[in-house]
Design a protein around this motif. Structure first.
Motif, PDB file in Angstrom:
ATOM      1  N   HIS A 118      14.744  -2.906   1.337  1.00 50.97           N
ATOM      2  CA  HIS A 118      13.942  -3.114   2.542  1.00 50.97           C
ATOM      3  C   HIS A 118      12.871  -4.181   2.346  1.00 50.97           C
ATOM      4  O   HIS A 118      12.836  -5.170   3.058  1.00 50.97           O
ATOM      5  CB  HIS A 118      13.292  -1.803   2.985  1.00 50.97           C
ATOM      6  N   HIS A 119      12.030  -3.951   1.397  1.00 53.35           N
ATOM      7  CA  HIS A 119      10.874  -4.829   1.272  1.00 53.35           C
ATOM      8  C   HIS A 119      11.216  -6.206   0.691  1.00 53.35           C
ATOM      9  O   HIS A 119      10.957  -7.227   1.313  1.00 53.35           O
ATOM     10  CB  HIS A 119       9.769  -4.176   0.427  1.00 53.35           C
ATOM     11  N   ILE A 120      11.769  -6.230  -0.481  1.00 53.30           N
ATOM     12  CA  ILE A 120      12.012  -7.516  -1.142  1.00 53.30           C
ATOM     13  C   ILE A 120      12.993  -8.374  -0.354  1.00 53.30           C
ATOM     14  O   ILE A 120      12.755  -9.565  -0.149  1.00 53.30           O
ATOM     15  CB  ILE A 120      12.484  -7.299  -2.591  1.00 53.30           C
ATOM     16  N   LEU A 121      14.062  -7.750   0.128  1.00 44.72           N
ATOM     17  CA  LEU A 121      15.109  -8.523   0.802  1.00 44.72           C
ATOM     18  C   LEU A 121      14.818  -8.815   2.274  1.00 44.72           C
ATOM     19  O   LEU A 121      15.540  -9.600   2.891  1.00 44.72           O
ATOM     20  CB  LEU A 121      16.458  -7.820   0.661  1.00 44.72           C
ATOM     21  N   THR A 122      13.790  -8.184   2.848  1.00 51.87           N
ATOM     22  CA  THR A 122      13.468  -8.489   4.247  1.00 51.87           C
ATOM     23  C   THR A 122      12.067  -9.049   4.432  1.00 51.87           C
ATOM     24  O   THR A 122      11.855  -9.861   5.328  1.00 51.87           O
ATOM     25  CB  THR A 122      13.626  -7.242   5.150  1.00 51.87           C
ATOM     26  N   VAL A 123      11.122  -8.625   3.603  1.00 55.01           N
ATOM     27  CA  VAL A 123       9.738  -9.081   3.770  1.00 55.01           C
ATOM     28  C   VAL A 123       9.406 -10.211   2.798  1.00 55.01           C
ATOM     29  O   VAL A 123       8.993 -11.293   3.205  1.00 55.01           O
ATOM     30  CB  VAL A 123       8.751  -7.901   3.613  1.00 55.01           C
ATOM     31  N   ASP A 124       9.587  -9.960   1.510  1.00 53.47           N
ATOM     32  CA  ASP A 124       9.204 -10.967   0.516  1.00 53.47           C
ATOM     33  C   ASP A 124       9.955 -12.282   0.683  1.00 53.47           C
ATOM     34  O   ASP A 124       9.382 -13.341   0.434  1.00 53.47           O
ATOM     35  CB  ASP A 124       9.411 -10.426  -0.898  1.00 53.47           C
ATOM     36  N   VAL A 125      11.200 -12.231   1.095  1.00 54.20           N
ATOM     37  CA  VAL A 125      11.973 -13.472   1.234  1.00 54.20           C
ATOM     38  C   VAL A 125      11.393 -14.385   2.309  1.00 54.20           C
ATOM     39  O   VAL A 125      11.660 -15.586   2.299  1.00 54.20           O
ATOM     40  CB  VAL A 125      13.466 -13.200   1.516  1.00 54.20           C
ATOM     41  N   ALA A 148       0.848  -1.197   0.000  1.00 51.87           N
ATOM     42  CA  ALA A 148       0.000   0.000   0.000  1.00 51.87           C
ATOM     43  C   ALA A 148       0.885   1.249   0.000  1.00 51.87           C
ATOM     44  O   ALA A 148       0.611   2.216  -0.733  1.00 51.87           O
ATOM     45  CB  ALA A 148      -0.931  -0.007   1.209  1.00 51.87           C
ATOM     46  N   LEU A 149       1.944   1.239   0.786  1.00 52.08           N
ATOM     47  CA  LEU A 149       2.888   2.353   0.813  1.00 52.08           C
ATOM     48  C   LEU A 149       3.535   2.539  -0.553  1.00 52.08           C
ATOM     49  O   LEU A 149       3.663   3.660  -1.052  1.00 52.08           O
ATOM     50  CB  LEU A 149       3.957   2.123   1.881  1.00 52.08           C
ATOM     51  N   PHE A 150       3.927   1.447  -1.175  1.00 45.35           N
ATOM     52  CA  PHE A 150       4.554   1.491  -2.489  1.00 45.35           C
ATOM     53  C   PHE A 150       3.625   2.136  -3.519  1.00 45.35           C
ATOM     54  O   PHE A 150       4.042   2.995  -4.300  1.00 45.35           O
ATOM     55  CB  PHE A 150       4.943   0.076  -2.910  1.00 45.35           C
ATOM     56  N   LEU A 151       2.366   1.751  -3.500  1.00 40.92           N
ATOM     57  CA  LEU A 151       1.403   2.344  -4.425  1.00 40.92           C
ATOM     58  C   LEU A 151       1.228   3.838  -4.168  1.00 40.92           C
ATOM     59  O   LEU A 151       1.123   4.635  -5.102  1.00 40.92           O
ATOM     60  CB  LEU A 151       0.057   1.630  -4.332  1.00 40.92           C
TER      61      LEU A 151
END
Length: 70
Positions: free
Chosen positions: A53-60, A17-20
């Motif tokens: 931040h997101h891909i390397l900490t959340v998506d993984v 949501a933040l990204f959008l």
């Protein structure tokens, strides 16, 4: 993430949501700016943050949830 009951599901949804919102803001700023180069720099910084931040900490985190369901 919901399907695999990933513990990062809530954070993932929040970050997307933040990204959008970042993209919407940048688009509006770009359309209104007489000189969009500064905005493009901020967009670049946002994309770098997203990857780091997101891909390397959340998506993984989804990887472990998928592996656990197998």
């Amino acid at each position: 993430m919901a399907r695999f009951r990933c513990p990062a599901y809530g954070k993932n949804k929040e970050d997307h949501a933040l990204f959008l919102n970042i993209l919407k803001f940048c688009k509006a700023e770009y359309e209104a700016a007489p000189e969009p180069k500064a905005m493009l720099g901020r967009l670049h910084e946002s994309m770098v943050w997203w990857i780091n931040h997101h891909i390397l900490t959340v998506d993984v985190q989804l990887k472990d949830s998928v592996a656990a369901s197998s």
